[in-house]
Design an enzyme around this catalytic site. Structure first.
Site, PDB file in Angstrom:
ATOM      1  N   SER A  18      24.773  -4.410 -14.098  1.00  0.00           N
ATOM      2  CA  SER A  18      26.195  -4.493 -13.754  1.00  0.00           C
ATOM      3  C   SER A  18      26.972  -3.184 -13.940  1.00  0.00           C
ATOM      4  O   SER A  18      28.168  -3.150 -13.680  1.00  0.00           O
ATOM      5  CB  SER A  18      26.876  -5.619 -14.549  1.00  0.00           C
ATOM      6  OG  SER A  18      26.524  -6.868 -14.014  1.00  0.00           O
TER       7      SER A  18
ATOM      8  N   TYR B 273      34.787 -13.819 -12.825  1.00  0.00           N
ATOM      9  CA  TYR B 273      33.760 -12.763 -12.759  1.00  0.00           C
ATOM     10  C   TYR B 273      32.592 -13.230 -11.908  1.00  0.00           C
ATOM     11  O   TYR B 273      31.838 -14.119 -12.302  1.00  0.00           O
ATOM     12  CB  TYR B 273      33.290 -12.437 -14.181  1.00  0.00           C
ATOM     13  CG  TYR B 273      32.351 -11.262 -14.299  1.00  0.00           C
ATOM     14  CD1 TYR B 273      32.831  -9.982 -14.555  1.00  0.00           C
ATOM     15  CD2 TYR B 273      30.983 -11.438 -14.176  1.00  0.00           C
ATOM     16  CE1 TYR B 273      31.971  -8.905 -14.687  1.00  0.00           C
ATOM     17  CE2 TYR B 273      30.104 -10.366 -14.303  1.00  0.00           C
ATOM     18  CZ  TYR B 273      30.609  -9.107 -14.557  1.00  0.00           C
ATOM     19  OH  TYR B 273      29.745  -8.052 -14.693  1.00  0.00           O
TER      20      TYR B 273
END
Length: 222
Positions: free
Chosen positions: A64, A158
């Site tokens: 990420s 998210y």
């Protein structure tokens, strides 16, 4: 070694040891780099099965961190006037739910409300062929199958879908593959010679295994 002093480094090590224990993580590398000095530590194992110890020089999956890189690219392009953060998705990409309302800014702040691509359809296809390489457009399409989980701008959710679409927009704006844009605009200027954005399995050279908590309370490789 460290130039931060024994008191501070002892405190830092205690924080690292406590945090790793609380999270149940098999290991970690932490680097603190300040104008006053640098300190690094490596604890635990990089692979549970082999008990390979964690070392500071190991190669880790990018994962990420690509989100930070992608958003930086978008901000660079916005500064150059190549796109606007207030552009709706439909300016650059068709077929996205609410594409005329959701903006680039909302994608970057995870407030688009769009569903993630890791839905039942994706999981079914992945399990059927774990070696399959999904394209960016395919991953975006999985997320587009499901209705939004929130109104645009209403709340932060998210999901990888936001960043996937941003990456596709970067390609549309620049006319280049994402890995090339990333290399030219971030990796090369920062001198990140050991950082690679893999586009095929043979470029995946991680020395550490990623884990997530399993249903039985143990660790499952990611």
């Amino acid at each position: 070694g460290s130039t931060l002093g024994p008191t501070l480094t002892t405190q830092l090590q205690e924080v690292v040891d406590t945090t790793v224990a609380e999270l149940g993580a098999p290991g970690a590398v932490v680097v603190v780099d300040t104008p006053d000095g640098r300190w690094e530590t490596a604890v635990g194992t990089a692979d549970v099965e082999s008990s390979t110890p964690v070392e500071a020089g190991l190669r880790w999956p990018l994962r990420s961190i690509t989100k930070s890189f992608t958003t930086t690219l978008v901000l660079q392009l916005a500064d150059e006037g190549a796109l606007s953060l207030d552009d709706p998705i439909s300016t650059w990409l068709e077929g996205i739910p609410g594409g005329d309302e959701v903006t680039v800014r909302q994608l970057a702040t995870m407030t688009s409300g769009l569903a993630d691509y890791t839905n039942e359809a994706f999981i079914e296809d992945f399990v059927a062929d774990p070696e399959r390489q999904f394209t960016l457009d395919e991953l975006i399409a999985y997320g587009a199958q499901d209705p939004p989980v929130a109104e645009p701008g209403a709340e932060a959710v998210y999901t990888n879908t936001n960043t996937n679409i941003l990456g596709r927009i970067v390609e549309e704006v620049t006319g280049q593959p994402f890995d090339e844009v990333l290399t030219e605009r971030i990796l090369d200027p920062l001198g990140l010679e050991d950082t690679v954005y893999p586009t095929s399995p043979d470029q995946w050279t991680s020395d550490a295994t990623g884990y997530q908590p399993g249903e039985d309370g143990g660790l499952e490789p990611q």
